[in-house]
Scaffold this motif. Structure first.
Motif, PDB file in Angstrom:
ATOM      1  N   ILE A  23      46.965  36.810  43.021  1.00 15.46           N
ATOM      2  CA  ILE A  23      45.635  36.283  43.346  1.00 15.46           C
ATOM      3  C   ILE A  23      45.212  36.737  44.742  1.00 15.46           C
ATOM      4  O   ILE A  23      44.094  37.229  44.935  1.00 15.46           O
ATOM      5  CB  ILE A  23      45.634  34.750  43.238  1.00 15.46           C
ATOM      6  CG1 ILE A  23      45.768  34.324  41.770  1.00 15.46           C
ATOM      7  CG2 ILE A  23      44.372  34.159  43.857  1.00 15.46           C
ATOM      8  CD1 ILE A  23      46.031  32.841  41.579  1.00 15.46           C
ATOM      9  N   VAL A  24      46.093  36.580  45.708  1.00 12.65           N
ATOM     10  CA  VAL A  24      45.744  36.943  47.085  1.00 12.65           C
ATOM     11  C   VAL A  24      45.504  38.444  47.217  1.00 12.65           C
ATOM     12  O   VAL A  24      44.630  38.880  47.978  1.00 12.65           O
ATOM     13  CB  VAL A  24      46.842  36.460  48.052  1.00 12.65           C
ATOM     14  CG1 VAL A  24      46.613  37.005  49.458  1.00 12.65           C
ATOM     15  CG2 VAL A  24      46.880  34.934  48.089  1.00 12.65           C
ATOM     16  N   ARG A  25      46.253  39.236  46.469  1.00 13.41           N
ATOM     17  CA  ARG A  25      46.038  40.699  46.512  1.00 13.41           C
ATOM     18  C   ARG A  25      44.764  41.122  45.800  1.00 13.41           C
ATOM     19  O   ARG A  25      44.362  42.274  45.874  1.00 13.41           O
ATOM     20  CB  ARG A  25      47.234  41.417  45.869  1.00 13.41           C
ATOM     21  CG  ARG A  25      48.504  41.386  46.687  1.00 13.41           C
ATOM     22  CD  ARG A  25      49.486  42.433  46.180  1.00 13.41           C
ATOM     23  NE  ARG A  25      49.877  42.223  44.802  1.00 13.41           N
ATOM     24  CZ  ARG A  25      50.975  41.577  44.409  1.00 13.41           C
ATOM     25  NH1 ARG A  25      51.785  41.061  45.325  1.00 13.41           N
ATOM     26  NH2 ARG A  25      51.271  41.429  43.134  1.00 13.41           N
ATOM     27  N   GLY A  26      44.122  40.196  45.093  1.00 13.13           N
ATOM     28  CA  GLY A  26      42.894  40.524  44.392  1.00 13.13           C
ATOM     29  C   GLY A  26      43.097  41.064  42.999  1.00 13.13           C
ATOM     30  O   GLY A  26      42.135  41.495  42.346  1.00 13.13           O
ATOM     31  N   GLU A  27      44.330  41.048  42.502  1.00 12.68           N
ATOM     32  CA  GLU A  27      44.592  41.536  41.153  1.00 12.68           C
ATOM     33  C   GLU A  27      43.978  40.610  40.097  1.00 12.68           C
ATOM     34  O   GLU A  27      43.660  41.041  38.984  1.00 12.68           O
ATOM     35  CB  GLU A  27      46.094  41.681  40.924  1.00 12.68           C
ATOM     36  CG  GLU A  27      46.729  42.754  41.812  1.00 12.68           C
ATOM     37  CD  GLU A  27      48.231  42.814  41.664  1.00 12.68           C
ATOM     38  OE1 GLU A  27      48.764  42.213  40.701  1.00 12.68           O
ATOM     39  OE2 GLU A  27      48.889  43.442  42.508  1.00 12.68           O
ATOM     40  N   ILE A  28      43.863  39.339  40.439  1.00  9.55           N
ATOM     41  CA  ILE A  28      43.101  38.393  39.625  1.00  9.55           C
ATOM     42  C   ILE A  28      41.961  37.923  40.523  1.00  9.55           C
ATOM     43  O   ILE A  28      42.174  37.172  41.470  1.00  9.55           O
ATOM     44  CB  ILE A  28      43.955  37.209  39.149  1.00  9.55           C
ATOM     45  CG1 ILE A  28      45.252  37.687  38.496  1.00  9.55           C
ATOM     46  CG2 ILE A  28      43.167  36.369  38.150  1.00  9.55           C
ATOM     47  CD1 ILE A  28      46.180  36.562  38.083  1.00  9.55           C
ATOM     48  N   ALA A  29      40.773  38.376  40.267  1.00 12.91           N
ATOM     49  CA  ALA A  29      39.651  38.190  41.185  1.00 12.91           C
ATOM     50  C   ALA A  29      39.119  36.764  41.157  1.00 12.91           C
ATOM     51  O   ALA A  29      39.294  36.042  40.165  1.00 12.91           O
ATOM     52  CB  ALA A  29      38.534  39.161  40.830  1.00 12.91           C
ATOM     53  N   PRO A  30      38.448  36.346  42.226  1.00 14.23           N
ATOM     54  CA  PRO A  30      37.796  35.036  42.213  1.00 14.23           C
ATOM     55  C   PRO A  30      36.850  34.903  41.028  1.00 14.23           C
ATOM     56  O   PRO A  30      36.077  35.810  40.727  1.00 14.23           O
ATOM     57  CB  PRO A  30      37.028  35.024  43.538  1.00 14.23           C
ATOM     58  CG  PRO A  30      37.827  35.919  44.431  1.00 14.23           C
ATOM     59  CD  PRO A  30      38.335  37.010  43.536  1.00 14.23           C
ATOM     60  N   GLY A  31      36.938  33.777  40.345  1.00  9.75           N
ATOM     61  CA  GLY A  31      36.128  33.542  39.165  1.00  9.75           C
ATOM     62  C   GLY A  31      36.779  33.980  37.879  1.00  9.75           C
ATOM     63  O   GLY A  31      36.377  33.544  36.793  1.00  9.75           O
ATOM     64  N   ALA A  32      37.793  34.836  37.977  1.00  5.31           N
ATOM     65  CA  ALA A  32      38.464  35.310  36.770  1.00  5.31           C
ATOM     66  C   ALA A  32      39.492  34.281  36.308  1.00  5.31           C
ATOM     67  O   ALA A  32      40.055  33.519  37.098  1.00  5.31           O
ATOM     68  CB  ALA A  32      39.160  36.647  37.029  1.00  5.31           C
ATOM     69  N   ALA A  33      39.742  34.272  34.997  1.00  4.58           N
ATOM     70  CA  ALA A  33      40.747  33.370  34.438  1.00  4.58           C
ATOM     71  C   ALA A  33      42.128  33.982  34.585  1.00  4.58           C
ATOM     72  O   ALA A  33      42.298  35.198  34.458  1.00  4.58           O
ATOM     73  CB  ALA A  33      40.447  33.106  32.966  1.00  4.58           C
TER      74      ALA A  33
END
Length: 245
Positions: A23-33
């Protein structure tokens, strides 16, 4: 669903680490499930109980939120618990050194001189003894590791000595974020000057001189930024530190 001999808490921590870092690396973006529960169970070879507890932990860190009919989704970074030690560590691991240090010194310039002034006003005899002991340990440090630990203890003790509970979480945060900065700076030839500056801060606090403690800490931070620029070419932006009010 699993025959892994490791304790459940250990497995849960590893799932939290895996998802939190992504999450912090952006691999799962804000708003994404985040991936569905059964998918995580299969991918990570863990039970549903482990996944649910890991998600609950990430929710407590402010990284995710469960929404009816839309699953568990990543929250925007401004809603994360930025003082959580794991979140801090993931942020540090993800950031490049220059960006990380620039942000760190912005915080230090804004907070630490005021903390030194507050410690001079409110520190108890026990607080002052801890600050003095850390300064003495810094002067006596023979290894880089001992230097880093003493430096962290010094700054933590000052924040505690403010006797202001709003400074205390910053002290806990600094145990994580200052370590990388101090480790970079530890091998330098600036130690005699740095020791003298730390002792100067300590003596101003012990003398109950808030303005002097403020200025001494501001000078210490400014020289620390200069050391990193000289040693590594890292430019630390920032203007002059304001006088205490």
């Amino acid at each position: 669903m699993r025959d892994d001999p490791r304790p459940l808490r250990t497995i849960q921590a590893q799932v939290v680490e895996h998802l939190g870092a992504r999450i912090v690396r952006g691999e799962i973006a804000p708003g994404a499930a985040i991936p569905p529960e059964l998918t995580l169970c299969a991918t990570l070879n863990v039970s549903r109980t482990v996944v649910r507890e890991a998600i609950r932990s990430l929710s407590g860190k402010g990284l995710v939120a469960a929404r009816p009919r839309s699953g568990t989704r990543v929250r925007p970074p401004e809603q994360w618990n930025q003082l959580d030690p794991d979140v801090l560590r993931w942020q540090i691991d993800h950031a490049d050194a220059a960006t990380y240090l620039a942000k760190l010194f912005q915080l230090r310039q804004a907070v630490e001189p005021m903390a030194a002034a507050g410690a001079a006003r409110a520190g108890t005899p026990e607080d002052l003894a801890r600050i003095r002991a850390a300064a003495e340990a810094l002067a006596a440090a023979e290894s880089d590791e001992a230097w880093v630990e003493a430096d962290i203890a010094f700054h933590r003790a000052i924040h505690v000595a403010t006797r202001n509970e709003f400074f205390w979480p910053i002290a806990q945060m600094f145990e994580v974020v200052l370590r990388r900065s101090f480790t970079l700076a530890a091998p330098g030839d600036h130690r005699p000057r740095a020791v003298a500056e730390h002792i100067g801060v300590m003596e101003a606090i012990a003398a109950r001189a808030p303005d002097e403690a403020y200025r001494a800490m501001a000078a210490l931070i400014g020289h620390s930024a200069g050391d990193l620029k000289r040693m590594y070419g890292i430019e630390i932006p920032g203007g002059p530190v304001r006088e205490p009010v």
